[in-house]
Design an enzyme around this catalytic site. Sequence first.
Site, short mmCIF file in Angstrom:
data_model
loop_
_atom_site.label_atom_id
_atom_site.label_comp_id
_atom_site.label_asym_id
_atom_site.label_seq_id
_atom_site.Cartn_x
_atom_site.Cartn_y
_atom_site.Cartn_z
N LYS A 13 0.83 -1.21 0.00
CA LYS A 13 0.00 0.00 0.00
C LYS A 13 0.87 1.26 0.00
O LYS A 13 0.63 2.19 -0.76
CB LYS A 13 -0.93 0.01 1.23
CG LYS A 13 -1.84 -1.21 1.31
CD LYS A 13 -2.73 -1.17 2.54
CE LYS A 13 -2.01 -1.34 3.85
NZ LYS A 13 -1.39 -2.67 4.05
N ARG A 87 -9.94 0.52 8.25
CA ARG A 87 -9.45 -0.82 8.52
C ARG A 87 -10.49 -1.66 9.24
O ARG A 87 -10.24 -2.83 9.56
CB ARG A 87 -8.24 -0.71 9.44
CG ARG A 87 -6.94 -1.08 8.82
CD ARG A 87 -5.92 -0.86 9.88
NE ARG A 87 -4.68 -1.47 9.60
CZ ARG A 87 -3.66 -0.87 9.00
NH1 ARG A 87 -3.79 0.35 8.55
NH2 ARG A 87 -2.53 -1.51 8.86
N ARG A 126 11.57 -5.85 5.25
CA ARG A 126 11.41 -4.40 5.07
C ARG A 126 12.35 -3.61 6.00
O ARG A 126 12.54 -3.97 7.15
CB ARG A 126 9.97 -3.97 5.36
CG ARG A 126 9.84 -2.44 5.30
CD ARG A 126 8.44 -1.97 5.28
NE ARG A 126 7.63 -2.52 6.35
CZ ARG A 126 6.31 -2.41 6.41
NH1 ARG A 126 5.68 -1.77 5.47
NH2 ARG A 126 5.65 -2.94 7.41
N ARG A 159 11.26 -1.81 11.37
CA ARG A 159 10.14 -1.32 12.17
C ARG A 159 9.89 -2.26 13.34
O ARG A 159 10.00 -3.47 13.18
CB ARG A 159 8.87 -1.26 11.29
CG ARG A 159 8.45 0.15 10.95
CD ARG A 159 7.41 0.21 9.87
NE ARG A 159 6.14 -0.46 10.18
CZ ARG A 159 5.07 -0.40 9.39
NH1 ARG A 159 5.11 0.31 8.28
NH2 ARG A 159 3.96 -1.03 9.71
N ARG A 170 -0.61 -8.88 13.57
CA ARG A 170 -1.12 -7.93 12.57
C ARG A 170 -1.95 -8.66 11.52
O ARG A 170 -2.99 -8.16 11.08
CB ARG A 170 0.04 -7.19 11.90
CG ARG A 170 0.69 -6.18 12.83
CD ARG A 170 2.02 -5.73 12.30
NE ARG A 170 1.93 -5.01 11.04
CZ ARG A 170 2.97 -4.81 10.22
NH1 ARG A 170 4.15 -5.31 10.52
NH2 ARG A 170 2.81 -4.13 9.12
P1 AP5 Z 1 4.83 -1.60 1.86
O1 AP5 Z 1 4.53 -0.80 0.63
O2 AP5 Z 1 5.52 -0.91 2.98
O3 AP5 Z 1 3.51 -2.37 2.33
P2 AP5 Z 1 2.23 -1.85 3.12
O4 AP5 Z 1 1.06 -2.55 2.56
O5 AP5 Z 1 2.21 -0.35 3.14
O6 AP5 Z 1 2.60 -2.46 4.52
P3 AP5 Z 1 2.44 -1.90 6.00
O7 AP5 Z 1 3.10 -2.91 6.86
O8 AP5 Z 1 2.94 -0.50 6.13
O9 AP5 Z 1 0.93 -1.96 6.18
P4 AP5 Z 1 0.20 -2.08 7.49
O10 AP5 Z 1 -1.18 -1.90 7.00
O11 AP5 Z 1 0.46 -3.28 8.29
O12 AP5 Z 1 0.88 -0.95 8.38
P5 AP5 Z 1 0.50 0.56 8.67
O13 AP5 Z 1 1.75 1.33 8.65
O14 AP5 Z 1 -0.65 1.02 7.84
O15 AP5 Z 1 5.71 -2.87 1.40
C1 AP5 Z 1 6.18 -3.81 2.35
C2 AP5 Z 1 7.58 -4.30 1.91
O16 AP5 Z 1 7.47 -5.00 0.68
C3 AP5 Z 1 8.60 -3.17 1.66
O17 AP5 Z 1 9.87 -3.58 2.07
C4 AP5 Z 1 8.55 -2.96 0.13
O18 AP5 Z 1 9.79 -2.48 -0.37
C5 AP5 Z 1 8.25 -4.38 -0.35
N1 AP5 Z 1 7.42 -4.38 -1.57
C6 AP5 Z 1 6.36 -3.59 -1.85
N2 AP5 Z 1 5.85 -3.90 -3.06
C7 AP5 Z 1 6.60 -4.95 -3.53
C8 AP5 Z 1 6.57 -5.73 -4.72
N3 AP5 Z 1 5.65 -5.52 -5.68
N4 AP5 Z 1 7.49 -6.72 -4.85
C9 AP5 Z 1 8.42 -6.95 -3.89
N5 AP5 Z 1 8.51 -6.22 -2.74
C10 AP5 Z 1 7.61 -5.24 -2.57
O19 AP5 Z 1 -0.06 0.42 10.17
C11 AP5 Z 1 0.79 0.08 11.23
C12 AP5 Z 1 -0.01 -0.01 12.51
O20 AP5 Z 1 -0.66 1.25 12.79
C13 AP5 Z 1 -1.16 -1.03 12.53
O21 AP5 Z 1 -0.72 -2.34 12.86
C14 AP5 Z 1 -2.08 -0.44 13.61
O22 AP5 Z 1 -1.58 -0.69 14.90
C15 AP5 Z 1 -1.95 1.07 13.35
N6 AP5 Z 1 -2.97 1.57 12.40
C16 AP5 Z 1 -2.72 2.15 11.19
N7 AP5 Z 1 -3.87 2.49 10.60
C17 AP5 Z 1 -4.87 2.11 11.45
C18 AP5 Z 1 -6.28 2.17 11.37
N8 AP5 Z 1 -6.91 2.70 10.30
N9 AP5 Z 1 -7.00 1.68 12.42
C19 AP5 Z 1 -6.39 1.15 13.49
N10 AP5 Z 1 -5.04 1.05 13.62
C20 AP5 Z 1 -4.29 1.54 12.59
#
Ligand code: AP5
Length: 212
Positions: A13, A87, A126, A159, A170
């Site tokens: 994402k 979410r 990552r 992270r 997660r």
């Molecule tokens: P990346 O692009 O970073 O993936 P992502 O989907 O953004 O992953 P996140 O882990 O950031 O998502 P998340 O939803 O768990 O965390 P968030 O920060 O929103 O890619 C991942 C890796 O893969 C990278 O190394 C990248 O280089 C690689 N990659 C990407 N595309 C690729 C490809 N095509 N091929 C190969 N490699 C690739 O949330 C974190 C925490 O915040 C949550 O756990 C929760 O506690 C809280 N939180 C956030 N939003 C909410 C909400 N709305 N409600 C409640 N809690 C929330």
Amino acid sequence: MNILLFGPPGAGKGTQSALLVDKLKMKHLSTGDILRAAMRNGTTLGLEAKSYMNDGKLVPDSLVIGMVDEELGEIGSQSFILDGFPRTVPQADALENLLKNRKTSIGRAIFLEVPKDQLLDRLTGRRVCKGCGATFHVGFKPPQKQGICDICGAEVIQREDDKESVIRTRLEAYEASTKPLQEYYQEKGILQVVDGLGSADEVFARIQKWLA
Ligand code: AP5
């Protein structure tokens, strides 16, 4: 058009949002990024969110919805990409109301589909920049100098919530609370499922096809 990107942790994402922002000059609203910044700055919100995030649990809806309301106020009338929000179904309902009050809506809800074994590889490998937040991967996208950000030169780290035990929690939170949003947006007629496998550029090309 406003876009919503959702999918399991590690689906890409953040990576796809960065490409979309670059190409379409939209605003990027990532609740994960905002919460991590609040934690770094030691704000009340950050302190409240910290234990949930470090344990891999979802932050309570009330905190996140209030935060998004404020952010949408700052974005004003510009088009935006929502990354990581909503979410849960209550968050999705709240978003509808927030957008209705602002006389706008979501045009496409793009679900990035990636199998679980790939998610684990992506998340455990990552690395993120401590300074500018740029994302790397030890295998797929390593920084040119190990441990140093290509963009700003700051330290590149893992992270806290990318440790394997936390990733499991997660993924469970995703299955229980976020996966039902596929049906939610299907019923609204704006769901687009996109294959998230392949290179980041290949995935981006698929997304662009649906936005054309
Ligand atoms: P990346 O692009 O970073 O993936 P992502 O989907 O953004 O992953 P996140 O882990 O950031 O998502 P998340 O939803 O768990 O965390 P968030 O920060 O929103 O890619 C991942 C890796 O893969 C990278 O190394 C990248 O280089 C690689 N990659 C990407 N595309 C690729 C490809 N095509 N091929 C190969 N490699 C690739 O949330 C974190 C925490 O915040 C949550 O756990 C929760 O506690 C809280 N939180 C956030 N939003 C909410 C909400 N709305 N409600 C409640 N809690 C929330």
